[in-house]
Scaffold this active site. Structure first.
Site, short mmCIF file in Angstrom:
data_model
loop_
_atom_site.label_atom_id
_atom_site.label_comp_id
_atom_site.label_asym_id
_atom_site.label_seq_id
_atom_site.Cartn_x
_atom_site.Cartn_y
_atom_site.Cartn_z
N GLU A 71 92.64 31.09 26.77
CA GLU A 71 92.43 32.10 27.56
C GLU A 71 90.87 32.47 27.05
OE1 GLU A 71 93.73 36.11 26.67
OE2 GLU A 71 94.95 35.60 28.52
N ASP B 122 78.38 34.57 37.30
CA ASP B 122 78.43 33.58 36.49
C ASP B 122 77.55 32.60 36.73
OD1 ASP B 122 80.73 34.66 35.57
OD2 ASP B 122 82.20 33.06 36.18
N ARG C 96 66.11 25.83 26.59
CA ARG C 96 66.14 27.04 27.60
C ARG C 96 66.06 28.52 26.88
NH1 ARG C 96 67.28 24.97 32.52
NH2 ARG C 96 68.53 22.87 32.43
N HIS D 247 65.22 33.87 27.00
CA HIS D 247 65.00 34.80 28.31
C HIS D 247 65.74 36.21 28.00
CE1 HIS D 247 64.99 30.67 30.24
NE2 HIS D 247 64.08 31.03 30.00
N LYS E 260 75.57 38.76 28.09
CA LYS E 260 75.90 37.47 28.40
C LYS E 260 77.26 37.24 27.50
CE LYS E 260 71.14 36.02 29.71
NZ LYS E 260 70.29 35.31 29.47
N TYR F 141 77.57 31.01 31.69
CA TYR F 141 77.21 32.29 31.27
C TYR F 141 77.97 33.28 32.16
CZ TYR F 141 72.43 29.99 30.57
OH TYR F 141 71.45 29.24 30.26
N GLU G 23 62.45 39.39 34.73
CA GLU G 23 62.79 38.10 33.62
C GLU G 23 61.44 38.26 32.64
OE1 GLU G 23 64.54 33.93 33.22
OE2 GLU G 23 63.12 34.19 34.84
N LYS H 122 57.77 27.58 32.69
CA LYS H 122 57.63 29.14 32.39
C LYS H 122 58.20 29.18 30.65
CE LYS H 122 61.63 30.97 33.49
NZ LYS H 122 62.86 31.36 34.29
N ASP H 123 58.90 28.46 30.33
CA ASP H 123 59.51 28.61 28.74
C ASP H 123 58.33 28.32 27.82
OD1 ASP H 123 61.88 29.50 29.70
OD2 ASP H 123 63.15 27.73 29.30
#
Length: 181
Positions: free
Chosen positions: A28, A47, A58, A61, A70, A130, A141, A167-168
């Site tokens: 579960e 999701d 990554r 953020h 999350k 996520y 963001e 971006k990162d």
């Protein structure tokens, strides 16, 4: 479900009870009552699923405004998952916590609103899922620099070379970034 506190009090590591036999396994991954008893009493509205190759990093953020909580897990491969407390009023402001999540260990991490989040793929074809408490808003963001020396995350990289998006790679140092009160 075993719920383990982490070095950051609001962040929780979750290990589901897994039922395995020669046919496979069952567990579960979400139960509103179980999670509410553990202090994770949020409605999930989105999701997300990403796939990354080894050494893809990554993050880190977050959204401001529009903070997202999350619940994250890996369903294929493995990742070193990291959260950073970016709530200026928190005694843990600027502290990080990292843990390996993998398809094999089936652990999940609760990332509460007010934290930056990122991960390093430790294997090719790492699938990362996520569950988010707020929808993605690109205009809200932000990104912390993954290797900010003030934060000092010990990323377990094979060869020291992270594969980053544009971006990162342009994330902000914590001392320059907008943060939560």
């Amino acid at each position: 479900m075993e719920i383990t506190p982490t070095l950051l009090p609001d962040v929780k590591l979750l290990s589901p009870r897994v039922f395995s036999d020669d046919r496979g396994f069952f567990f579960e991954s979400w139960n509103a009552d179980t999670f509410a008893r553990a202090g994770i009493d949020f409605a999930f509205v989105q999701d997300n699923h990403s796939r990354s190759q080894r050494n893809v990093l990554r993050g880190l953020h977050y959204q401001l405004p529009g903070a997202q909580g999350k619940l994250v897990r890996v369903t294929n491969g493995a990742a070193f998952d990291v959260v950073v407390d970016i709530r200026r009023s928190s005694p843990d402001f600027g502290r990080w916590y990292g843990v390996e999540l993998s398809a094999e260990n089936k652990r999940m991490l609760w990332v509460p609103p007010g934290f930056a989040h990122g991960f390093l793929a430790l294997a090719d074809d790492t699938d990362f899922l996520y569950k988010c408490t707020a929808p993605y808003q690109p205009e809200c963001e932000h990104c912390l620099l993954w290797n900010d020396p003030k934060i000092g995350i010990a990323w377990p990289m094979d060869n020291g070379a992270a594969l980053l998006s544009g971006k990162d790679s342009e994330g902000k140092l914590l001392c320059e970034a907008p943060v939560y009160p």
